[in-house]
Design a protein around this motif. Structure first.
Motif, short mmCIF file in Angstrom:
data_model
loop_
_atom_site.label_atom_id
_atom_site.label_comp_id
_atom_site.label_asym_id
_atom_site.label_seq_id
_atom_site.Cartn_x
_atom_site.Cartn_y
_atom_site.Cartn_z
N TYR A 242 0.86 -1.18 0.00
CA TYR A 242 0.00 0.00 0.00
C TYR A 242 0.90 1.23 0.00
CZ TYR A 242 -4.34 -2.49 0.32
OH TYR A 242 -5.43 -3.28 0.01
N ILE A 243 0.76 2.02 -1.06
CA ILE A 243 1.57 3.23 -1.19
C ILE A 243 0.69 4.46 -1.00
CG2 ILE A 243 3.31 2.19 -2.71
CD1 ILE A 243 1.51 3.95 -4.90
N THR A 244 1.32 5.58 -0.68
CA THR A 244 0.56 6.81 -0.43
C THR A 244 1.21 7.98 -1.13
OG1 THR A 244 1.73 7.64 1.51
CG2 THR A 244 0.09 5.93 1.89
N PHE A 245 0.40 8.95 -1.50
CA PHE A 245 0.89 10.24 -2.01
C PHE A 245 -0.24 11.24 -1.82
CE2 PHE A 245 -0.76 7.61 -5.42
CZ PHE A 245 -1.70 8.42 -6.03
N GLY A 246 0.09 12.51 -1.72
CA GLY A 246 -0.96 13.51 -1.49
C GLY A 246 -1.84 13.07 -0.35
N ARG A 247 -3.14 13.00 -0.61
CA ARG A 247 -4.06 12.45 0.39
C ARG A 247 -4.67 11.15 -0.11
NH1 ARG A 247 -6.95 15.58 4.86
NH2 ARG A 247 -5.28 16.90 5.58
N ALA A 248 -3.88 10.42 -0.90
CA ALA A 248 -4.36 9.19 -1.51
C ALA A 248 -3.56 8.00 -0.99
CB ALA A 248 -4.23 9.29 -3.03
N TRP A 249 -4.16 6.82 -1.12
CA TRP A 249 -3.43 5.57 -0.87
C TRP A 249 -4.01 4.51 -1.79
CZ3 TRP A 249 -6.91 7.78 2.47
CH2 TRP A 249 -8.01 7.03 2.85
N ALA A 250 -3.18 3.54 -2.16
CA ALA A 250 -3.62 2.53 -3.11
C ALA A 250 -2.73 1.30 -3.02
CB ALA A 250 -3.56 3.09 -4.53
N TYR A 251 -3.30 0.20 -3.46
CA TYR A 251 -2.55 -1.06 -3.52
C TYR A 251 -1.73 -1.10 -4.80
CZ TYR A 251 -1.82 -6.10 -4.24
OH TYR A 251 -1.28 -7.33 -4.49
N LEU A 252 -0.43 -1.17 -4.65
CA LEU A 252 0.47 -1.29 -5.80
C LEU A 252 0.87 -2.76 -5.94
CD1 LEU A 252 2.41 0.46 -7.78
CD2 LEU A 252 4.17 -0.07 -6.08
N SER A 253 0.67 -3.31 -7.13
CA SER A 253 1.06 -4.70 -7.36
C SER A 253 1.90 -4.76 -8.64
CB SER A 253 -0.18 -5.59 -7.51
OG SER A 253 -0.75 -5.42 -8.79
N SER A 254 2.46 -5.91 -8.91
CA SER A 254 3.28 -6.02 -10.11
C SER A 254 2.43 -5.91 -11.37
CB SER A 254 4.06 -7.34 -10.11
OG SER A 254 3.15 -8.41 -10.00
N GLU A 255 1.09 -6.06 -11.21
CA GLU A 255 0.21 -6.01 -12.39
C GLU A 255 -0.34 -4.62 -12.68
OE1 GLU A 255 -1.30 -9.23 -10.40
OE2 GLU A 255 0.67 -9.79 -11.14
N ASN A 256 -0.22 -3.68 -11.75
CA ASN A 256 -0.91 -2.41 -11.99
C ASN A 256 0.02 -1.19 -12.07
OD1 ASN A 256 -0.26 -1.82 -9.34
ND2 ASN A 256 -2.37 -1.72 -8.60
N HIS A 257 1.27 -1.42 -12.42
CA HIS A 257 2.15 -0.26 -12.59
C HIS A 257 3.03 -0.44 -13.83
CE1 HIS A 257 6.14 -1.90 -11.64
NE2 HIS A 257 5.54 -2.68 -10.75
N ASN A 258 3.61 0.65 -14.29
CA ASN A 258 4.63 0.54 -15.34
C ASN A 258 5.87 1.35 -14.96
OD1 ASN A 258 3.54 3.01 -15.74
ND2 ASN A 258 2.93 2.70 -17.86
N LEU A 259 6.26 1.21 -13.72
CA LEU A 259 7.48 1.87 -13.24
C LEU A 259 8.70 1.29 -13.95
CD1 LEU A 259 6.63 1.69 -9.42
CD2 LEU A 259 6.53 3.74 -10.85
#
Ligand code: ZN
Length: 343
Positions: A271-288
């Motif tokens: 679970y990552i956070t930025f601003g006033r948000a948070w979200a589940y980061l997985s290997s399937e939902n990013h393109n870092l």
């Protein structure tokens, strides 16, 4: 459950960072015991939970939970406070509650909570508690009567007649607060202050550091909540050390309990956070871009434990405080409710 093998990365994180932090005896204060079959939505295979627990952990019996803990927490003894998974309506509440009660009975040191929706009357709740031996309530925002689950007040999904039952019987309430600002929302702060005073024998656990995935929400709420004698917190799935630091310092260590949110914790990601948000980061939902480093992910649970450990770096934890965080506080809380019900 193909993901439940440790990679060399997991092993390295456990050995180097976590093995000296997790004590021998653990009570997991937030765990879900359920069957995917209790999700009665005819479209569930294309629904929001299919990709996570539907695909990875469709059947979480006591044995399955023990098997996961044996891999992730090698050599530790685990008991649990467990409750059903709150599938959106239509959800099989009766099946969910009967199943969790039967599974919890595998371990006399563990206890369970009853999944409730606002339409349940006091009589129905009391009869279910009596029949199952469950020791508290698990409401959830999906069942909100306001029609806006993500913007609900506490009593929209846990009406006061149900809190009155918890007060009368001295029950636990596992509360995942709603609203964009979570426990930082003035309505939630005001309601917790009011409801905990009006119903002093109900014992609240505010899930996920009071849903403060980053520090700002609990920083705003802590001064209002820290003196409430009947409010506790679990640390499940919060992966930011600044949030844990704010919680430890804001409400006091003696109110805080380890929880896993299994089977969310054993999924890989963070679970990552930025601003006033948070979200589940997985290997399937990013393109870092990750070609410069080891791009693999470990378990959410390991990321959470890193945050629990590093969030206490400045505070410093004694062995007794660590033991309280992982075991004693939850033990005392569960026992206090059981003793009251048994009387
Ligand atoms: Zn949960």
């Amino acid at each position: 459950m193909s993901e439940m093998t440790l990679t060399d990365l997991d092993r390295r994180i456990w050995d180097d960072e976590l093995a000296d932090f997790v004590p021998a005896n653990v009570i997991d204060a937030h765990s879900h015991i359920y069957r995917w079959a209790f999700n009665l939505d005819p479209h569930k295979e294309s629904g929001p939970f299919q990709k996570s627990i539907g695909a990875h952990f469709p059947e979480v019996s006591w044995k399955a939970a023990d098997a996961v803990d044996a891999v992730l927490f090698p050599g530790r003894t685990i008991s649990r406070l467990s409750f059903p998974f709150p599938f959106p309506q239509p959800c099989d509440f009766a099946g969910s509650n009967t199943f969790v009660a039967g599974e919890v009975a595998n371990d006399p040191a563990s206890a369970g909570l009853m999944l409730v929706h606002p339409g349940m009357g006091a009589d129905e709740i009391e009869a279910t508690l009596e029949r199952t031996g469950l020791i508290g309530l698990k409401p959830y925002l999906f069942y909100s009567q306001s029609g806006k689950p993500m913007e609900s007040c506490i009593t929209d999904f846990l009406p006061e007649h149900q809190i009155a039952v918890a007060d009368r019987l001295g029950l636990l309430i596992m509360m995942h607060v709603s609203k964009r600002d979570a426990i930082g929302d003035p309505d939630n702060i005001r309601d917790m202050v009011r409801l905990s005073a009006k119903y002093p024998r109900a014992k609240w656990i505010l899930a996920h550091c009071a849903r403060s995935y980053s520090a700002w929400a609990i920083e705003k709420a802590a001064a209002h909540l820290r003196d409430l004698p009947n409010v506790w917190y679990d640390t499940s799935t919060v992966c930011e050390s600044d949030s844990l630091d704010a919680l430890y310092n804001g409400v006091g260590l003696d109110r805080i309990m380890y929880g896993s949110d299994d089977m969310i914790g054993p999924m890989r990601g963070k679970y990552i956070t930025f601003g006033r948000a948070w979200a589940y980061l997985s290997s399937e939902n990013h393109n870092l871009a990750l070609s410069h480093c080891d791009n693999r992910m470990t378990f959410i649970r390991y990321e959470q434990l890193r945050a629990m450990k590093r969030g206490a770096r400045y505070l410093g934890l004694t062995a007794a405080q660590r033991q309280a965080l992982f075991h004693d506080t939850a033990r005392n809380l569960i026992d206090s409710v059981r003793n009251r019900i048994a009387r």
